[in-house]
Design a protein around this motif. Structure first.
Motif, mmCIF file in Angstrom:
data_model
loop_
_atom_site.group_PDB
_atom_site.id
_atom_site.type_symbol
_atom_site.label_atom_id
_atom_site.label_comp_id
_atom_site.label_asym_id
_atom_site.label_seq_id
_atom_site.Cartn_x
_atom_site.Cartn_y
_atom_site.Cartn_z
ATOM 1 N N TYR A 42 0.853 -1.181 0.000
ATOM 2 C CA TYR A 42 0.000 0.000 0.000
ATOM 3 C C TYR A 42 0.888 1.230 0.000
ATOM 4 O O TYR A 42 1.799 1.353 0.848
ATOM 5 C CB TYR A 42 -0.916 -0.015 1.232
ATOM 6 C CG TYR A 42 -1.749 1.234 1.382
ATOM 7 C CD1 TYR A 42 -1.567 2.088 2.459
ATOM 8 C CD2 TYR A 42 -2.711 1.570 0.432
ATOM 9 C CE1 TYR A 42 -2.319 3.242 2.594
ATOM 10 C CE2 TYR A 42 -3.465 2.720 0.556
ATOM 11 C CZ TYR A 42 -3.269 3.550 1.639
ATOM 12 O OH TYR A 42 -4.015 4.684 1.758
ATOM 13 N N TYR A 100 1.009 11.922 0.420
ATOM 14 C CA TYR A 100 0.391 12.967 1.215
ATOM 15 C C TYR A 100 0.984 14.321 0.829
ATOM 16 O O TYR A 100 2.168 14.432 0.516
ATOM 17 C CB TYR A 100 0.619 12.717 2.720
ATOM 18 C CG TYR A 100 -0.301 11.687 3.295
ATOM 19 C CD1 TYR A 100 -0.062 10.322 3.100
ATOM 20 C CD2 TYR A 100 -1.433 12.059 4.012
ATOM 21 C CE1 TYR A 100 -0.924 9.367 3.610
ATOM 22 C CE2 TYR A 100 -2.299 11.113 4.533
ATOM 23 C CZ TYR A 100 -2.037 9.769 4.326
ATOM 24 O OH TYR A 100 -2.894 8.826 4.833
ATOM 25 N N GLN A 118 1.494 18.245 2.250
ATOM 26 C CA GLN A 118 1.476 19.033 3.473
ATOM 27 C C GLN A 118 1.856 20.478 3.149
ATOM 28 O O GLN A 118 2.993 20.762 2.772
ATOM 29 C CB GLN A 118 2.427 18.453 4.522
ATOM 30 C CG GLN A 118 2.324 19.132 5.880
ATOM 31 C CD GLN A 118 3.179 18.460 6.952
ATOM 32 O OE1 GLN A 118 4.216 17.882 6.659
ATOM 33 N NE2 GLN A 118 2.735 18.522 8.194
ATOM 34 N N LYS A 139 0.438 23.111 8.075
ATOM 35 C CA LYS A 139 -0.830 22.376 8.036
ATOM 36 C C LYS A 139 -0.618 20.884 8.232
ATOM 37 O O LYS A 139 0.501 20.399 8.271
ATOM 38 C CB LYS A 139 -1.526 22.631 6.687
ATOM 39 C CG LYS A 139 -1.814 24.078 6.382
ATOM 40 C CD LYS A 139 -2.898 24.626 7.281
ATOM 41 C CE LYS A 139 -3.286 26.036 6.890
ATOM 42 N NZ LYS A 139 -4.314 26.599 7.813
ATOM 43 N N ARG A 140 -1.720 20.173 8.322
ATOM 44 C CA ARG A 140 -1.643 18.727 8.491
ATOM 45 C C ARG A 140 -1.407 18.033 7.147
ATOM 46 O O ARG A 140 -1.799 18.554 6.104
ATOM 47 C CB ARG A 140 -2.951 18.209 9.090
ATOM 48 C CG ARG A 140 -4.141 18.291 8.137
ATOM 49 C CD ARG A 140 -5.443 18.006 8.840
ATOM 50 N NE ARG A 140 -5.922 19.137 9.619
ATOM 51 C CZ ARG A 140 -6.908 19.065 10.490
ATOM 52 N NH1 ARG A 140 -7.502 17.915 10.750
ATOM 53 N NH2 ARG A 140 -7.310 20.139 11.145
ATOM 54 N N PRO A 141 -0.768 16.862 7.136
ATOM 55 C CA PRO A 141 -0.649 16.099 5.883
ATOM 56 C C PRO A 141 -2.036 15.632 5.438
ATOM 57 O O PRO A 141 -2.852 15.215 6.262
ATOM 58 C CB PRO A 141 0.226 14.904 6.278
ATOM 59 C CG PRO A 141 0.876 15.280 7.559
ATOM 60 C CD PRO A 141 -0.077 16.205 8.253
ATOM 61 N N GLN A 142 -2.274 15.666 4.125
ATOM 62 C CA GLN A 142 -3.553 15.205 3.582
ATOM 63 C C GLN A 142 -3.303 14.275 2.415
ATOM 64 O O GLN A 142 -2.455 14.551 1.555
ATOM 65 C CB GLN A 142 -4.414 16.397 3.143
ATOM 66 C CG GLN A 142 -4.903 17.237 4.322
ATOM 67 C CD GLN A 142 -5.918 18.281 3.920
ATOM 68 O OE1 GLN A 142 -5.610 19.189 3.171
ATOM 69 N NE2 GLN A 142 -7.141 18.146 4.407
ATOM 70 N N LEU A 143 -4.059 13.189 2.383
ATOM 71 C CA LEU A 143 -3.922 12.194 1.317
ATOM 72 C C LEU A 143 -4.350 12.791 -0.019
ATOM 73 O O LEU A 143 -5.408 13.424 -0.108
ATOM 74 C CB LEU A 143 -4.786 10.984 1.641
ATOM 75 C CG LEU A 143 -4.759 9.850 0.614
ATOM 76 C CD1 LEU A 143 -3.431 9.120 0.688
ATOM 77 C CD2 LEU A 143 -5.910 8.884 0.849
ATOM 78 N N ARG A 189 -2.327 0.506 -4.715
ATOM 79 C CA ARG A 189 -2.062 -0.791 -4.104
ATOM 80 C C ARG A 189 -1.273 -1.641 -5.075
ATOM 81 O O ARG A 189 -1.273 -1.378 -6.283
ATOM 82 C CB ARG A 189 -3.382 -1.461 -3.722
ATOM 83 C CG ARG A 189 -4.145 -0.638 -2.713
ATOM 84 C CD ARG A 189 -5.472 -1.237 -2.295
ATOM 85 N NE ARG A 189 -6.209 -0.271 -1.484
ATOM 86 C CZ ARG A 189 -5.993 -0.066 -0.196
ATOM 87 N NH1 ARG A 189 -5.088 -0.760 0.441
ATOM 88 N NH2 ARG A 189 -6.706 0.842 0.462
ATOM 89 N N PHE A 210 4.882 13.870 0.565
ATOM 90 C CA PHE A 210 5.479 12.695 1.207
ATOM 91 C C PHE A 210 4.941 11.428 0.574
ATOM 92 O O PHE A 210 3.720 11.281 0.427
ATOM 93 C CB PHE A 210 5.146 12.661 2.700
ATOM 94 C CG PHE A 210 5.746 13.778 3.498
ATOM 95 C CD1 PHE A 210 4.994 14.896 3.815
ATOM 96 C CD2 PHE A 210 7.054 13.708 3.938
ATOM 97 C CE1 PHE A 210 5.536 15.930 4.556
ATOM 98 C CE2 PHE A 210 7.606 14.744 4.681
ATOM 99 C CZ PHE A 210 6.840 15.854 4.982
ATOM 100 N N ALA A 257 3.375 0.727 3.296
ATOM 101 C CA ALA A 257 2.935 -0.101 4.420
ATOM 102 C C ALA A 257 2.466 -1.450 3.887
ATOM 103 O O ALA A 257 2.132 -1.598 2.715
ATOM 104 C CB ALA A 257 1.798 0.572 5.190
ATOM 105 N N LEU A 290 2.315 3.487 8.664
ATOM 106 C CA LEU A 290 2.957 3.912 7.430
ATOM 107 C C LEU A 290 4.388 4.349 7.708
ATOM 108 O O LEU A 290 4.662 5.010 8.710
ATOM 109 C CB LEU A 290 2.196 5.096 6.828
ATOM 110 C CG LEU A 290 0.828 4.824 6.220
ATOM 111 C CD1 LEU A 290 0.137 6.140 5.901
ATOM 112 C CD2 LEU A 290 0.970 3.976 4.972
ATOM 113 N N PHE A 350 7.104 6.810 6.158
ATOM 114 C CA PHE A 350 7.132 7.938 5.237
ATOM 115 C C PHE A 350 8.538 8.208 4.725
ATOM 116 O O PHE A 350 9.532 7.955 5.415
ATOM 117 C CB PHE A 350 6.640 9.203 5.955
ATOM 118 C CG PHE A 350 5.158 9.271 6.154
ATOM 119 C CD1 PHE A 350 4.559 8.651 7.236
ATOM 120 C CD2 PHE A 350 4.357 9.973 5.265
ATOM 121 C CE1 PHE A 350 3.185 8.718 7.426
ATOM 122 C CE2 PHE A 350 2.986 10.053 5.450
ATOM 123 C CZ PHE A 350 2.396 9.421 6.532
ATOM 124 N N GLY A 351 8.603 8.771 3.513
ATOM 125 C CA GLY A 351 9.852 9.337 3.021
ATOM 126 C C GLY A 351 10.093 10.680 3.684
ATOM 127 O O GLY A 351 9.257 11.160 4.453
#
Lengths: 115, 114
Positions: free
Chosen positions: B32, B36, B38, B42-46, B51, B89, B93, B102, B104-105
């Motif tokens: 998976y 994301y 960012q 702010k917050r990270p968002q998908l 897959r 990012f 996973a 997850l 992350f890079g």
């Protein structure tokens, strides 16, 4: 709630003090994650809850870090004897199921500064 | 455990041009791969995910490709716009297997030049 809520948004503390950071996930989300993000880096996995239990705490850096989720909703990340190296943004995220089953929704983070 | 490498760390492109960000992963069990976005403070968002049972996925100006054999995946943004400026990012996973979160890079700071 509408999104993942984290408090406090900012916390400044002195080296050696105890700190608690709170996360209120999206209602109904069974999975909850804590990540730590240092400046210029990607989020670093700390711990994952599925319901009330810690399914994976392999990312906690040492035994000064502990997290609980007693009722399967709100979670608290606890840091004892804080060190300057603990300074970072602590991100909480939640999802409906486990990792990969759906989007992780992140909170705005709690910025911890240890002087 | 999983290790995710991401390149470049900074990418500057002219508005309207395309941007490509590349990631490699180490754990062949990972299946998976989300991306994301960012924005500053702010917050990270998908923005998109893929897959391992597919090689490519597209959503308007954004596409992701996956090469399982080489263990690398890429994000492609076409017709870039100023609002695409952010840190991106990649992550990996094993869904349905281990309980790891997850990985992350380190992120790519994408700058869209007007």
């Amino acid at each position: 709630g509408a999104g993942v809520s984290q408090t406090p948004s900012n916390k400044v503390t002195e080296k050696g003090k105890y700190v608690e950071l709170r996360c209120d996930p999206i209602s109904g989300h069974t999975a909850l994650y804590w990540y730590r993000q240092s400046l210029g880096q990607g989020p670093e996995f700390l711990i994952y809850f599925q319901g009330t239990g810690a399914a994976d705490d392999s990312g906690l850096p040492n035994d000064r870090f502990f997290a609980v989720r007693p009722e399967g909703s709100v979670s608290t990340l606890k840091i004892q004897r804080t060190e300057r190296g603990d300074s970072a943004v602590y991100l909480c995220a939640s999802s409906l199921g486990g990792v990969g089953t759906g989007e992780l929704f992140f909170g705005e983070g709690s910025r911890l500064t240890v002087l | 455990g999983e290790n995710v490498e991401q390149h470049p760390s900074t990418l500057s492109v002219q508005e309207g041009d395309s941007a490509v960000i590349k990631c490699t992963y180490s754990d062949s069990a990972s299946n998976y791969f989300p991306w994301y976005k960012q924005e500053l403070g702010k917050r990270p968002q998908l923005i998109i995910d893929i897959r391992s049972n597919v090689g490519e996925k597209k959503d308007q100006r954004i596409a992701v490709t996956l090469n399982k054999t080489a263990k690398h995946f890429s994000l492609h943004i076409t017709e870039t716009q100023p609002e695409d400026s952010a840190v991106y990012f990649c992550a990996a996973a094993e869904s349905g297997g281990g309980a790891d979160g997850l990985t992350f890079g380190k992120g790519t700071h994408l700058i869209i030049q007007p």
